[in-house]
Write an enzyme that holds these catalytic residues in place. Structure first.
Site, PDB file in Angstrom:
ATOM      1  N   CYS A 254      31.279  27.685  37.709  1.00  0.00           N
ATOM      2  CA  CYS A 254      32.454  28.376  36.791  1.00  0.00           C
ATOM      3  C   CYS A 254      31.319  28.898  35.885  1.00  0.00           C
ATOM      4  O   CYS A 254      30.703  28.289  34.976  1.00  0.00           O
ATOM      5  CB  CYS A 254      33.086  27.212  36.298  1.00  0.00           C
ATOM      6  SG  CYS A 254      34.420  28.122  35.076  1.00  0.00           S
TER       7      CYS A 254
ATOM      8  N   ASN B  67      29.631  32.039  50.300  1.00  0.00           N
ATOM      9  CA  ASN B  67      30.693  32.356  49.188  1.00  0.00           C
ATOM     10  C   ASN B  67      30.359  33.586  48.619  1.00  0.00           C
ATOM     11  O   ASN B  67      29.128  33.713  48.063  1.00  0.00           O
ATOM     12  CB  ASN B  67      31.166  31.275  48.304  1.00  0.00           C
ATOM     13  CG  ASN B  67      32.116  31.876  47.347  1.00  0.00           C
ATOM     14  OD1 ASN B  67      31.944  31.605  46.150  1.00  0.00           O
ATOM     15  ND2 ASN B  67      33.215  32.457  47.931  1.00  0.00           N
TER      16      ASN B  67
ATOM     17  N   GLU C  81      38.670  35.956  46.505  1.00  0.00           N
ATOM     18  CA  GLU C  81      39.529  37.424  46.146  1.00  0.00           C
ATOM     19  C   GLU C  81      39.982  38.098  47.201  1.00  0.00           C
ATOM     20  O   GLU C  81      41.540  38.625  47.191  1.00  0.00           O
ATOM     21  CB  GLU C  81      38.679  38.312  45.273  1.00  0.00           C
ATOM     22  CG  GLU C  81      38.251  37.737  44.148  1.00  0.00           C
ATOM     23  CD  GLU C  81      38.179  38.518  42.819  1.00  0.00           C
ATOM     24  OE1 GLU C  81      39.045  39.429  42.517  1.00  0.00           O
ATOM     25  OE2 GLU C  81      37.075  38.533  42.495  1.00  0.00           O
TER      26      GLU C  81
END
Ligand SMILES: Cc1cc2nc3c(=O)[nH]c(=O)nc-3n(C[C@H](O)[C@H](O)[C@H](O)COP(=O)(O)O)c2cc1C
Length: 360
Positions: free
Chosen positions: A107, A207, A232
């Site tokens: 993150c 990813n 997304e």
């Protein structure tokens, strides 16, 4: 092969060697969405990131943000935090309802800097390794990690080897740095993912940079990873992993059924509908405003149904998700296929209508 590596592969195989993964997404990879994507080809899904400290302090947080059901498997629950004891306590609360505990080491948000987790924790090598080791020793499901890369390639490669050594069973690599965020997302580096796959012995997931089914195939081929994780693109097209083109309005209706069945929160529903209905809402901007101000489940559903009816005359424009459509719009006139041409005409007519009603 040492015991840990062997166990990691046994574990991965026991899940059916999943190849198509729904990413952890705050407010977006909730139970209803996971169940929808599972119906269309997702073979493993992650919960949204759960905050380990808040989870151990508040039962209502856990009950609201960690929901699952027997069909929601295989499932990895993702935790964030930096204190091994707190992470263990949080993991013990949910380990019976998931297949692995994933640690968020990617993150990039400011809040992660303040709380020292995600990509900021990744910079604290010793702390990361202690967390992986302690979790592995104290919980009874495997520990997995999701990381971003550093700007320094060697540092990234060295750390992934250490994470494997510490006891991580599956590593997901997002091929961007934490600086590649918001307006600076940019290209995803699959070459580092390929290199990590080559040097590690545990299963590795890739990813980032997936928009279409052909990207999924290309990523598997170019990186040789064991699975591809999407975020997304899946939000725009929950049927991405089916490899087929589905009507996005129908998918939105189906999502609404799952949302009702699994009690999705209104914030989750609204955010999903904005992405799922993206193209239609560009055309029918009145419905975009209506969706923005919808306050109940029924009001959200009304927008989906209204849009479906209004679109009945519009050609099937849901070829590849909004990203590719946008590219098609930029093609010279004679390269456009008829349905795109018709859609663009409708948009132009809408623009004229808006100008007529709003001469400013
Ligand atoms: C709405 C949203 C929420 C996200 N929440 C999380 C999260 O909870 N945990 C996490 O590790 N990554 C999170 N991410 C990052 C994604 O999992 C993924 O790493 C990133 O979007 C790159 O993948 P993509 O190119 O397929 O979108 C989130 C991304 C989005 C768009």
């Amino acid at each position: 092969m040492d015991d840990h590596i062997q166990q990691a592969w046994q574990f991965y195989k026991s899940l059916g060697s999943p190849k198509f993964i729904c990413a952890p997404m705050v407010d977006q990879s909730e139970l209803a969405f996971r169940m929808l994507t599972r119906k269309y080809g997702t073979t493993l899904a992650y919960t949204p990131m759960l905050h380990s400290r808040i989870m151990t302090e508040s039962k209502s947080y856990k009950d609201e943000f960690f929901t699952t059901c027997p069909e929601d498997r295989p499932l990895f629950a993702q935790l964030c935090g930096h204190d091994p004891q707190v992470l263990i306590k949080a993991a013990l609360m949910i380990q019976d309802q998931c297949d692995a505990i994933d640690i968020n080491l990617g993150c990039p948000q400011g809040i992660a800097r303040k709380g020292l987790y995600g990509a900021y924790l990744l910079e604290k090598r010793e702390q990361v390794l202690t967390i992986v080791k302690e979790l592995k020793q104290n919980i009874n499901v495997p520990v997995t990690c999701k990381i971003r890369m550093f700007k320094d390639r060697k540092r990234t490669l060295d750390l992934t080897k250490d994470i494997q050594e510490a006891g991580c069973s599956i590593l997901t690599v997002h091929g961007r740095t934490k600086e590649q965020n918001k307006d600076f997302v940019g290209q995803c580096d699959w070459t580092i993912i390929a290199e990590i796959k080559q040097i590690l012995q545990i299963p590795v997931f890739a990813n980032g940079g997936i928009y279409t089914w052909s990207d999924v195939e290309r990523c598997l081929q170019e990186t040789k990873v064991d699975a591809v994780m999407s975020s997304e693109a899946l939000l725009e097209n929950p049927a991405l992993f089916s490899g087929e083109i589905k009507d996005l309005n129908d998918l939105a209706l189906e999502y609404m059924q799952f949302a009702k069945q699994y009690n999705a929160r209104l914030a989750e529903i609204k955010a999903h509908l904005f992405k799922l209905l993206y193209t239609g809402l560009q055309i029918f901007t009145d419905l975009r405003s209506k969706l923005g101000s919808a306050k109940t489940y029924e009001e959200h559903l009304e927008v989906v149904i209204e849009l479906k009816n209004k679109r009945a005359d519009v050609p099937k424009e849901d070829k590849l998700g909004w990203y590719k459509r946008y590219q098609n719009f930029k093609q010279p006139q004679n390269n456009k296929d008829k349905s795109l041409q018709k859609l663009e005409n409708i948009i132009q007519q809408q623009d004229l209508l808006i100008q007529k009603n709003d001469p400013q």
